[in-house]
Design a protein around this motif. Structure first.
Motif, PDB file in Angstrom:
ATOM      1  N   GLN A  54     -52.816   1.454  26.035  1.00  0.00           N
ATOM      2  CA  GLN A  54     -51.546   1.869  25.423  1.00  0.00           C
ATOM      3  C   GLN A  54     -50.342   1.089  25.941  1.00  0.00           C
ATOM      4  O   GLN A  54     -49.227   1.585  25.947  1.00  0.00           O
ATOM      5  N   GLN A  55     -50.560  -0.123  26.420  1.00  0.00           N
ATOM      6  CA  GLN A  55     -49.466  -0.932  26.944  1.00  0.00           C
ATOM      7  C   GLN A  55     -48.727  -1.615  25.813  1.00  0.00           C
ATOM      8  O   GLN A  55     -49.272  -1.828  24.731  1.00  0.00           O
ATOM      9  N   LYS A  56     -47.450  -1.949  26.091  1.00  0.00           N
ATOM     10  CA  LYS A  56     -46.686  -2.771  25.170  1.00  0.00           C
ATOM     11  C   LYS A  56     -45.940  -3.808  25.996  1.00  0.00           C
ATOM     12  O   LYS A  56     -45.686  -3.620  27.188  1.00  0.00           O
ATOM     13  N   GLU A  57     -45.640  -4.912  25.375  1.00  0.00           N
ATOM     14  CA  GLU A  57     -44.967  -6.013  26.059  1.00  0.00           C
ATOM     15  C   GLU A  57     -43.673  -6.307  25.312  1.00  0.00           C
ATOM     16  O   GLU A  57     -43.671  -6.443  24.087  1.00  0.00           O
ATOM     17  N   ILE A  58     -42.573  -6.411  26.048  1.00  0.00           N
ATOM     18  CA  ILE A  58     -41.295  -6.778  25.465  1.00  0.00           C
ATOM     19  C   ILE A  58     -40.913  -8.142  26.021  1.00  0.00           C
ATOM     20  O   ILE A  58     -40.875  -8.328  27.238  1.00  0.00           O
ATOM     21  N   ILE A  59     -40.665  -9.090  25.132  1.00  0.00           N
ATOM     22  CA  ILE A  59     -40.348 -10.463  25.520  1.00  0.00           C
ATOM     23  C   ILE A  59     -38.929 -10.778  25.088  1.00  0.00           C
ATOM     24  O   ILE A  59     -38.622 -10.750  23.897  1.00  0.00           O
ATOM     25  N   LYS A  60     -38.085 -11.073  26.059  1.00  0.00           N
ATOM     26  CA  LYS A  60     -36.704 -11.455  25.772  1.00  0.00           C
ATOM     27  C   LYS A  60     -36.700 -12.916  25.356  1.00  0.00           C
ATOM     28  O   LYS A  60     -37.260 -13.768  26.027  1.00  0.00           O
ATOM     29  N   LEU A  61     -36.078 -13.189  24.228  1.00  0.00           N
ATOM     30  CA  LEU A  61     -36.063 -14.549  23.683  1.00  0.00           C
ATOM     31  C   LEU A  61     -34.884 -15.343  24.245  1.00  0.00           C
ATOM     32  O   LEU A  61     -33.801 -14.788  24.444  1.00  0.00           O
ATOM     33  N   PRO A  62     -35.076 -16.638  24.470  1.00  0.00           N
ATOM     34  CA  PRO A  62     -33.995 -17.455  25.030  1.00  0.00           C
ATOM     35  C   PRO A  62     -32.889 -17.772  24.022  1.00  0.00           C
ATOM     36  O   PRO A  62     -31.799 -18.158  24.407  1.00  0.00           O
ATOM     37  N   LYS A  63     -33.162 -17.631  22.735  1.00  0.00           N
ATOM     38  CA  LYS A  63     -32.180 -17.884  21.669  1.00  0.00           C
ATOM     39  C   LYS A  63     -32.261 -16.756  20.651  1.00  0.00           C
ATOM     40  O   LYS A  63     -33.298 -16.120  20.496  1.00  0.00           O
ATOM     41  N   LEU A  64     -31.174 -16.534  19.924  1.00  0.00           N
ATOM     42  CA  LEU A  64     -31.192 -15.554  18.843  1.00  0.00           C
ATOM     43  C   LEU A  64     -31.955 -16.132  17.658  1.00  0.00           C
ATOM     44  O   LEU A  64     -31.885 -17.326  17.381  1.00  0.00           O
ATOM     45  N   VAL A  65     -32.694 -15.261  16.976  1.00  0.00           N
ATOM     46  CA  VAL A  65     -33.516 -15.684  15.843  1.00  0.00           C
ATOM     47  C   VAL A  65     -33.239 -14.791  14.643  1.00  0.00           C
ATOM     48  O   VAL A  65     -32.616 -13.737  14.765  1.00  0.00           O
ATOM     49  N   LYS A 112     -55.127 -17.287  17.833  1.00  0.00           N
ATOM     50  CA  LYS A 112     -56.280 -18.174  17.934  1.00  0.00           C
ATOM     51  C   LYS A 112     -56.689 -18.223  19.398  1.00  0.00           C
ATOM     52  O   LYS A 112     -55.854 -18.473  20.272  1.00  0.00           O
ATOM     53  N   ASN A 113     -57.964 -17.960  19.662  1.00  0.00           N
ATOM     54  CA  ASN A 113     -58.488 -17.942  21.036  1.00  0.00           C
ATOM     55  C   ASN A 113     -57.682 -17.004  21.940  1.00  0.00           C
ATOM     56  O   ASN A 113     -57.370 -17.341  23.072  1.00  0.00           O
ATOM     57  N   TYR A 114     -57.322 -15.845  21.404  1.00  0.00           N
ATOM     58  CA  TYR A 114     -56.568 -14.820  22.143  1.00  0.00           C
ATOM     59  C   TYR A 114     -55.187 -15.302  22.598  1.00  0.00           C
ATOM     60  O   TYR A 114     -54.663 -14.832  23.591  1.00  0.00           O
ATOM     61  N   ILE A 115     -54.619 -16.234  21.849  1.00  0.00           N
ATOM     62  CA  ILE A 115     -53.243 -16.652  22.097  1.00  0.00           C
ATOM     63  C   ILE A 115     -52.442 -16.317  20.847  1.00  0.00           C
ATOM     64  O   ILE A 115     -52.717 -16.845  19.762  1.00  0.00           O
ATOM     65  N   LEU A 116     -51.485 -15.434  21.012  1.00  0.00           N
ATOM     66  CA  LEU A 116     -50.589 -15.068  19.921  1.00  0.00           C
ATOM     67  C   LEU A 116     -49.471 -16.095  19.883  1.00  0.00           C
ATOM     68  O   LEU A 116     -48.768 -16.283  20.879  1.00  0.00           O
ATOM     69  N   GLN A 117     -49.333 -16.774  18.748  1.00  0.00           N
ATOM     70  CA  GLN A 117     -48.259 -17.758  18.588  1.00  0.00           C
ATOM     71  C   GLN A 117     -47.320 -17.253  17.500  1.00  0.00           C
ATOM     72  O   GLN A 117     -47.749 -16.959  16.391  1.00  0.00           O
ATOM     73  N   VAL A 118     -46.037 -17.170  17.852  1.00  0.00           N
ATOM     74  CA  VAL A 118     -45.030 -16.658  16.936  1.00  0.00           C
ATOM     75  C   VAL A 118     -44.012 -17.764  16.689  1.00  0.00           C
ATOM     76  O   VAL A 118     -43.421 -18.291  17.631  1.00  0.00           O
ATOM     77  N   LYS A 119     -43.811 -18.100  15.417  1.00  0.00           N
ATOM     78  CA  LYS A 119     -42.831 -19.114  15.030  1.00  0.00           C
ATOM     79  C   LYS A 119     -41.654 -18.394  14.381  1.00  0.00           C
ATOM     80  O   LYS A 119     -41.814 -17.694  13.378  1.00  0.00           O
ATOM     81  N   LEU A 120     -40.482 -18.567  14.992  1.00  0.00           N
ATOM     82  CA  LEU A 120     -39.283 -17.862  14.552  1.00  0.00           C
ATOM     83  C   LEU A 120     -38.189 -18.857  14.173  1.00  0.00           C
ATOM     84  O   LEU A 120     -38.020 -19.876  14.837  1.00  0.00           O
ATOM     85  N   ARG A 121     -37.444 -18.544  13.150  1.00  0.00           N
ATOM     86  CA  ARG A 121     -36.310 -19.377  12.731  1.00  0.00           C
ATOM     87  C   ARG A 121     -35.101 -18.998  13.576  1.00  0.00           C
ATOM     88  O   ARG A 121     -34.740 -17.828  13.673  1.00  0.00           O
ATOM     89  N   LYS A 122     -34.500 -19.989  14.228  1.00  0.00           N
ATOM     90  CA  LYS A 122     -33.330 -19.722  15.067  1.00  0.00           C
ATOM     91  C   LYS A 122     -32.114 -19.434  14.196  1.00  0.00           C
ATOM     92  O   LYS A 122     -31.978 -19.991  13.110  1.00  0.00           O
ATOM     93  N   LYS A 123     -31.249 -18.545  14.703  1.00  0.00           N
ATOM     94  CA  LYS A 123     -29.987 -18.286  14.016  1.00  0.00           C
ATOM     95  C   LYS A 123     -29.078 -19.479  14.239  1.00  0.00           C
ATOM     96  O   LYS A 123     -29.029 -20.022  15.343  1.00  0.00           O
ATOM     97  N   PRO A 124     -28.353 -19.866  13.210  1.00  0.00           N
ATOM     98  CA  PRO A 124     -27.439 -20.985  13.423  1.00  0.00           C
ATOM     99  C   PRO A 124     -26.319 -20.590  14.386  1.00  0.00           C
ATOM    100  O   PRO A 124     -25.928 -19.424  14.440  1.00  0.00           O
ATOM    101  N   ARG A 125     -25.890 -21.572  15.119  1.00  0.00           N
ATOM    102  CA  ARG A 125     -24.786 -21.361  16.041  1.00  0.00           C
ATOM    103  C   ARG A 125     -23.535 -21.004  15.263  1.00  0.00           C
ATOM    104  O   ARG A 125     -23.396 -21.372  14.107  1.00  0.00           O
TER     105      ARG A 125
END
Length: 149
Positions: free
Chosen positions: A100-111, A121-134
């Motif tokens: 019942q664990q959850k993980e919260i990851i703080k992102l270095p940029k706003l998205v 793939k191979n137990y690696i979650l890869q997330v591709k996020l669009r960055k918010k424009p400056r």
């Protein structure tokens, strides 16, 4: 580094701190406090420490001009049906981990949370996020003048 925290924890257990200073006996609070102070005073040094801490936890970031890629190593016991990913403009929340664990990851940029691609793939979650424009150019706003003083 854990050894030093253990030493600090043992030393604090033996101290008689004034009322209200009991929080100093909590290593997690002390670690967060130190990181916050380092971020304010030495941003470059703090970011390298944060990068190392994230690497130790199995989290890595990669930035392009328009995208932010996040890689998170999933435990082998994770259930495909229970794994959930929630995206906010400043962080990710991964639920459905073992025990019942959850993980919260703080992102270095706003998205932009609605523009997201996630794969495992191979137990690696890869997330591709669009960055918010400056923040860009200033836009002139109308000013209404009201009667009165």
């Amino acid at each position: 580094m854990d050894n030093k925290w253990d030493e600090l924890e043992r030393w604090l257990d033996g101290q008689r701190l004034p009322k209200g200073f009991d929080v100093m006996k909590e290593p997690d609070w002390v670690e967060k406090f130190v990181r916050k102070m380092m971020t304010k005073s030495l941003p470059a040094a703090a970011s390298s420490i944060m990068d190392q801490a994230e690497a130790d936890e199995g989290i890595s970031f990669f930035e392009t001009h328009n995208f932010l890629l996040v890689k998170f190593h999933l435990p082998r016991e994770v259930s495909r049906d229970e794994l959930r990913l929630y995206v906010r403009d400043d962080r990710l929340r991964i639920e459905g981990l073992p025990n019942q664990q959850k993980e919260i990851i703080k992102l270095p940029k706003l998205v932009k949370p609605t523009i997201c691609q996630a794969t495992v793939k191979n137990y690696i979650l890869q997330v591709k996020l669009r960055k918010k424009p400056r923040a860009g150019a200033y836009y002139e706003a109308d000013i209404r003048w009201l009667k009165g003083r």
